[in-house]
Design an enzyme around this catalytic site. Structure first.
Site, PDB file in Angstrom:
ATOM      1  N   GLY A  29      32.986  32.792  74.807  1.00 44.03           N
ATOM      2  CA  GLY A  29      34.273  33.463  75.025  1.00 44.03           C
ATOM      3  C   GLY A  29      34.077  34.871  75.530  1.00 44.03           C
ATOM      4  O   GLY A  29      32.990  35.214  76.001  1.00 44.03           O
ATOM      5  N   ASN A  30      35.121  35.683  75.474  1.00 45.69           N
ATOM      6  CA  ASN A  30      34.997  37.092  75.861  1.00 45.69           C
ATOM      7  C   ASN A  30      35.980  37.928  75.056  1.00 45.69           C
ATOM      8  O   ASN A  30      36.754  37.393  74.277  1.00 45.69           O
ATOM      9  CB  ASN A  30      35.177  37.259  77.378  1.00 45.69           C
ATOM     10  CG  ASN A  30      36.550  36.816  77.842  1.00 45.69           C
ATOM     11  OD1 ASN A  30      37.561  37.411  77.488  1.00 45.69           O
ATOM     12  ND2 ASN A  30      36.590  35.718  78.606  1.00 45.69           N
ATOM     13  N   TYR A  31      35.951  39.246  75.259  1.00 49.26           N
ATOM     14  CA  TYR A  31      36.711  40.162  74.405  1.00 49.26           C
ATOM     15  C   TYR A  31      38.175  40.375  74.803  1.00 49.26           C
ATOM     16  O   TYR A  31      38.845  41.224  74.228  1.00 49.26           O
ATOM     17  CB  TYR A  31      36.034  41.534  74.396  1.00 49.26           C
ATOM     18  CG  TYR A  31      34.701  41.548  73.694  1.00 49.26           C
ATOM     19  CD1 TYR A  31      34.601  41.231  72.348  1.00 49.26           C
ATOM     20  CD2 TYR A  31      33.535  41.898  74.376  1.00 49.26           C
ATOM     21  CE1 TYR A  31      33.386  41.255  71.698  1.00 49.26           C
ATOM     22  CE2 TYR A  31      32.308  41.928  73.737  1.00 49.26           C
ATOM     23  CZ  TYR A  31      32.240  41.610  72.395  1.00 49.26           C
ATOM     24  OH  TYR A  31      31.042  41.640  71.755  1.00 49.26           O
TER      25      TYR A  31
END
Ligand code: CTP
Length: 220
Positions: A29-31
């Site tokens: 995923g990512n932020y």
């Protein structure tokens, strides 16, 4: 004038991250928090637009009752949803932080720790912005985002032309208070002909207003 322009326009917006599953308990995923896309959705709904918000996993809930929310997890799900909605839309705003790659296979059971090294093979995800940009009709507007760390303007303009967007909203990770994790953002908007509009650091709700005004004044 702006409210008049957006009233009853059908608009698809992507927001948030995508999660790319590895096994039942893990993902890539990512932020991204989704705040920027949700802020744009709220502003447009208040102006009377028909907003279709395609969102990756976030902790946010749309506030305006007219916003239609499509909850997705992966880039492929986000792509499939957008491709279905876009033909009837007049505007697409692609603010999601879509994972560029996904694991080439999903492990049905939890991967156990055994070897010293583990290799996960990744394959490219479909590019939603590029697909919509290349399929858009003369009466459709496609706006993308770019989060860059270096050669910002050059990279953003290249992205705009490669993906056939009408505008790119650029934020640089070098600007304090911009990008992921903040309630503020500092953007520039780049148009196809190379015109650049720069804006100061603002709350994302205010940034959303700038983006919407810029679309109405320059792309309508
Ligand atoms: N985007 C998309 N689908 C993807 C990847 C990106 O729709 N699979 C959209 C994003 O929502 C954003 C824009 O494309 O509007 C820019 O995304 P970015 O990841 O910065 O572009 P890339 O083409 O992946 O370029 P880079 O090499 O910088 O990662």
């Amino acid at each position: 004038m702006i409210a008049e322009y957006f009233k009853s326009k059908k608009i698809v917006i992507t927001a948030g991250p995508t999660y790319e599953k590895i096994d039942p308990v893990r993902f890539i995923g990512n932020y991204s928090t989704g705040k920027m896309g949700y802020a744009i959705a709220e502003e447009l709904a208040q102006l009377g637009a028909e907003v279709h918000l395609v969102s990756g996993p976030t902790s946010l809930t749309p506030q305006h009752p007219s916003i239609q929310l499509y909850q997705v997890e992966s880039a492929v799900q986000m792509y499939d949803t957008c491709v279905k909605i876009f033909p009837d839309c007049q505007i697409a705003i692609m603010s999601a932080a879509v994972a560029d790659y996904r694991p080439d296979r999903y492990n049905e059971v939890k991967i156990k720790k055994s070897e010293e090294n583990l290799t996960i093979h990744l394959v490219k995800n479909p590019d939603i912005l590029s697909t919509l940009g290349h399929s858009k009709k003369a009466n459709q507007i496609v706006v993308g985002f770019a989060l860059e760390t270096h050669n910002e303007l050059e990279n953003a303009l290249d992205k705009l032309r490669r993906k056939k967007a009408d505008a790119i909203v650029l934020n640089s990770l070098n600007d304090p208070g911009a990008g992921f994790k903040h309630s503020t953002n500092k953007i520039s908007i780049i148009l196809e002909k190379g015109t650049i509009f720069e804006f100061p650091l603002k709350e994302k709700q205010e940034v959303a207003k700038d983006i919407i005004k810029c679309i109405a004044e320059n792309l309508a």
